[in-house]
Design a protein around this motif. Sequence first.
Motif, PDB file in Angstrom:
ATOM      1  N   GLN A   1     -19.991 -14.714  18.940  1.00 47.86           N
ATOM      2  CA  GLN A   1     -19.816 -16.054  18.289  1.00 47.86           C
ATOM      3  C   GLN A   1     -20.897 -16.070  17.056  1.00 47.86           C
ATOM      4  OE1 GLN A   1     -21.025 -18.993  20.844  1.00 47.86           O
ATOM      5  NE2 GLN A   1     -22.196 -19.643  19.263  1.00 47.86           N
ATOM      6  N   ASN A   2     -20.792 -16.584  15.894  1.00 43.22           N
ATOM      7  CA  ASN A   2     -21.968 -17.039  15.189  1.00 43.22           C
ATOM      8  C   ASN A   2     -22.679 -18.339  15.625  1.00 43.22           C
ATOM      9  OD1 ASN A   2     -19.533 -18.363  14.398  1.00 43.22           O
ATOM     10  ND2 ASN A   2     -20.159 -18.413  12.301  1.00 43.22           N
ATOM     11  N   THR A   3     -23.762 -18.547  15.466  1.00 40.51           N
ATOM     12  CA  THR A   3     -24.691 -19.416  16.077  1.00 40.51           C
ATOM     13  C   THR A   3     -24.830 -20.743  15.113  1.00 40.51           C
ATOM     14  OG1 THR A   3     -26.778 -18.464  15.312  1.00 40.51           O
ATOM     15  CG2 THR A   3     -26.107 -17.999  17.572  1.00 40.51           C
ATOM     16  N   GLU A   4     -24.271 -20.798  13.876  1.00 35.31           N
ATOM     17  CA  GLU A   4     -24.339 -21.678  12.993  1.00 35.31           C
ATOM     18  C   GLU A   4     -22.972 -21.871  12.490  1.00 35.31           C
ATOM     19  OE1 GLU A   4     -27.771 -22.679  10.461  1.00 35.31           O
ATOM     20  OE2 GLU A   4     -29.069 -21.422  11.697  1.00 35.31           O
ATOM     21  N   TRP A   5     -22.341 -22.904  12.565  1.00 40.96           N
ATOM     22  CA  TRP A   5     -20.909 -23.215  12.107  1.00 40.96           C
ATOM     23  C   TRP A   5     -21.023 -24.220  10.779  1.00 40.96           C
ATOM     24  CZ3 TRP A   5     -18.309 -24.019  17.404  1.00 40.96           C
ATOM     25  CH2 TRP A   5     -18.135 -22.725  18.127  1.00 40.96           C
ATOM     26  N   THR A   6     -20.328 -23.992  10.028  1.00 48.19           N
ATOM     27  CA  THR A   6     -20.248 -24.784   8.577  1.00 48.19           C
ATOM     28  C   THR A   6     -18.858 -25.615   8.565  1.00 48.19           C
ATOM     29  OG1 THR A   6     -21.800 -23.458   7.552  1.00 48.19           O
ATOM     30  CG2 THR A   6     -20.871 -24.918   6.304  1.00 48.19           C
ATOM     31  N   PHE A   7     -18.716 -27.012   8.244  1.00 47.33           N
ATOM     32  CA  PHE A   7     -17.681 -27.613   7.973  1.00 47.33           C
ATOM     33  C   PHE A   7     -17.685 -28.358   6.564  1.00 47.33           C
ATOM     34  CE2 PHE A   7     -17.750 -26.857  12.451  1.00 47.33           C
ATOM     35  CZ  PHE A   7     -16.436 -26.671  12.871  1.00 47.33           C
TER      36      PHE A   7
ATOM     37  N   ASP B   1     -22.071 -32.572  21.520  1.00 48.71           N
ATOM     38  CA  ASP B   1     -23.140 -32.993  20.670  1.00 48.71           C
ATOM     39  C   ASP B   1     -24.479 -33.319  21.580  1.00 48.71           C
ATOM     40  OD1 ASP B   1     -24.818 -34.585  19.096  1.00 48.71           O
ATOM     41  OD2 ASP B   1     -23.174 -35.442  17.914  1.00 48.71           O
ATOM     42  N   ASP B   2     -25.704 -32.775  21.352  1.00 52.06           N
ATOM     43  CA  ASP B   2     -26.661 -32.702  22.005  1.00 52.06           C
ATOM     44  C   ASP B   2     -27.305 -34.132  21.957  1.00 52.06           C
ATOM     45  OD1 ASP B   2     -26.363 -30.014  22.778  1.00 52.06           O
ATOM     46  OD2 ASP B   2     -27.971 -29.388  21.832  1.00 52.06           O
TER      47      ASP B   2
ATOM     48  N   ASP C   1     -19.846 -37.400  10.640  1.00 51.14           N
ATOM     49  CA  ASP C   1     -20.264 -37.523   9.169  1.00 51.14           C
ATOM     50  C   ASP C   1     -21.119 -36.343   8.849  1.00 51.14           C
ATOM     51  OD1 ASP C   1     -19.252 -39.983   9.376  1.00 51.14           O
ATOM     52  OD2 ASP C   1     -21.215 -40.869  10.341  1.00 51.14           O
ATOM     53  N   LYS C   2     -21.525 -36.389   7.481  1.00 53.07           N
ATOM     54  CA  LYS C   2     -22.407 -35.488   6.679  1.00 53.07           C
ATOM     55  C   LYS C   2     -23.671 -35.278   7.391  1.00 53.07           C
ATOM     56  CE  LYS C   2     -24.691 -34.270   2.480  1.00 53.07           C
ATOM     57  NZ  LYS C   2     -24.992 -34.541   1.193  1.00 53.07           N
ATOM     58  N   GLY C   3     -24.182 -34.079   7.758  1.00 56.71           N
ATOM     59  CA  GLY C   3     -25.460 -33.924   8.541  1.00 56.71           C
ATOM     60  C   GLY C   3     -25.274 -32.521   9.229  1.00 56.71           C
ATOM     61  N   ASP C   4     -26.684 -32.235   9.963  1.00 56.40           N
ATOM     62  CA  ASP C   4     -26.642 -31.021  10.909  1.00 56.40           C
ATOM     63  C   ASP C   4     -26.714 -31.699  12.245  1.00 56.40           C
ATOM     64  OD1 ASP C   4     -26.744 -29.538   8.625  1.00 56.40           O
ATOM     65  OD2 ASP C   4     -28.984 -29.710   8.501  1.00 56.40           O
ATOM     66  N   TYR C   5     -25.891 -31.010  13.155  1.00 57.12           N
ATOM     67  CA  TYR C   5     -25.802 -31.223  14.612  1.00 57.12           C
ATOM     68  C   TYR C   5     -26.151 -30.182  15.657  1.00 57.12           C
ATOM     69  CZ  TYR C   5     -22.990 -35.310  12.644  1.00 57.12           C
ATOM     70  OH  TYR C   5     -22.669 -36.077  11.926  1.00 57.12           O
ATOM     71  N   ASN C   6     -27.138 -30.372  16.419  1.00 52.64           N
ATOM     72  CA  ASN C   6     -27.432 -29.459  17.382  1.00 52.64           C
ATOM     73  C   ASN C   6     -26.547 -29.717  18.543  1.00 52.64           C
ATOM     74  OD1 ASN C   6     -29.788 -28.383  16.202  1.00 52.64           O
ATOM     75  ND2 ASN C   6     -31.034 -30.408  16.908  1.00 52.64           N
ATOM     76  N   CYS C   7     -25.845 -28.662  19.004  1.00 45.98           N
ATOM     77  CA  CYS C   7     -24.514 -28.668  19.960  1.00 45.98           C
ATOM     78  C   CYS C   7     -24.779 -27.610  20.951  1.00 45.98           C
ATOM     79  CB  CYS C   7     -23.481 -28.504  19.285  1.00 45.98           C
ATOM     80  SG  CYS C   7     -23.056 -29.948  18.039  1.00 45.98           S
ATOM     81  N   THR C   8     -24.182 -27.862  22.030  1.00 42.14           N
ATOM     82  CA  THR C   8     -24.190 -26.800  23.265  1.00 42.14           C
ATOM     83  C   THR C   8     -22.614 -26.649  23.355  1.00 42.14           C
ATOM     84  OG1 THR C   8     -26.002 -27.789  24.035  1.00 42.14           O
ATOM     85  CG2 THR C   8     -24.791 -26.749  25.683  1.00 42.14           C
TER      86      THR C   8
ATOM     87  N   GLY D   1     -26.333 -22.714  23.003  1.00 46.51           N
ATOM     88  CA  GLY D   1     -26.774 -23.488  21.764  1.00 46.51           C
ATOM     89  C   GLY D   1     -26.299 -23.220  20.488  1.00 46.51           C
ATOM     90  N   THR D   2     -25.841 -23.929  19.654  1.00 43.83           N
ATOM     91  CA  THR D   2     -25.447 -23.643  18.174  1.00 43.83           C
ATOM     92  C   THR D   2     -25.695 -24.971  17.367  1.00 43.83           C
ATOM     93  OG1 THR D   2     -23.211 -23.035  16.817  1.00 43.83           O
ATOM     94  CG2 THR D   2     -22.954 -24.887  18.509  1.00 43.83           C
ATOM     95  N   ILE D   3     -25.656 -24.944  16.026  1.00 42.90           N
ATOM     96  CA  ILE D   3     -25.897 -25.767  14.936  1.00 42.90           C
ATOM     97  C   ILE D   3     -24.520 -25.743  14.226  1.00 42.90           C
ATOM     98  CG2 ILE D   3     -27.191 -26.804  13.183  1.00 42.90           C
ATOM     99  CD1 ILE D   3     -29.526 -24.818  14.315  1.00 42.90           C
ATOM    100  N   ILE D   4     -24.176 -27.093  14.234  1.00 47.68           N
ATOM    101  CA  ILE D   4     -23.208 -27.411  13.229  1.00 47.68           C
ATOM    102  C   ILE D   4     -23.499 -28.191  12.053  1.00 47.68           C
ATOM    103  CG2 ILE D   4     -20.876 -28.875  12.865  1.00 47.68           C
ATOM    104  CD1 ILE D   4     -20.336 -28.098  15.930  1.00 47.68           C
ATOM    105  N   HIS D   5     -22.914 -27.655  10.827  1.00 49.07           N
ATOM    106  CA  HIS D   5     -23.437 -28.146   9.571  1.00 49.07           C
ATOM    107  C   HIS D   5     -22.112 -28.902   8.874  1.00 49.07           C
ATOM    108  CE1 HIS D   5     -27.286 -25.873   9.696  1.00 49.07           C
ATOM    109  NE2 HIS D   5     -26.546 -24.708   9.851  1.00 49.07           N
TER     110      HIS D   5
END
Length: 184
Positions: free
Chosen positions: A88-94, A122-123, A151-158, A177-181
Amino acid sequence: MSELNNGENSTRMSGKGGSKPVVIGVVVVIAILVATIVVLVGKLNKNTKEEPKETKDVVTAENVEEVIDEWVNESNDKHVPQYYTITQNTEWTFNDGSSPSNDAYVTNDATNESPVYFDIIDDDTGETIYSSPVLELGAKIEKFKLDKKLDKGDYNCTLIYHLVDDEQNELTTVRVGTIIHVLN
C-alpha cells in the motif's frame, strides 16, 4: 530477675517517650498490611481481566519485529499466518470528500495464506470512514471512494487489516498508520 524486666517494660510502655516507638511500629505494620492488600487486589484484577486478542499497536518500522512475535506466539486454535504481506502507499489523496482517491491502493500479496479486508479509522474521531470488500489472494483495490464524506484537510488514520479464513472468520488484525489528504 523477671520482676525487674517486667518493671522496666511497664515503665517504658507507660511513659510518654516510650509510647512513640509503639505507635510508630503500629503505623508501620498497618502500612505494610494496606500495601499488601493493594498488591493482592491488583494481582487479582489482572488475573480476571480478559486480554484483548487484537493487536493494539500501529505497525511501524520500529515495532514490526514485536508485532510479528505477537503473531507467532498467539495461542489459540485458529491457524494464524506467521507472516503477511500487504502492499500500500502510506498517503492517500482525494480531490474532495466524495470523489475516488487519486492514488490510494492496497494489494493482498498472492503468496499470503488468507484473504483480508480493511477498515479506515479516523484517529481524531475513532469513526470508521471506509470498509473495504474482502481482498482474495493477489487482489488489489485502488482509487476507491470513502464511505464518509470528509471536509478539506489532512487526516491521520489507522488501517485495521482483518485477516480472515475461507469462511470469513477473523484470524487476527494488524494496524497500519496512513494519512489521507482531502484537497477541496
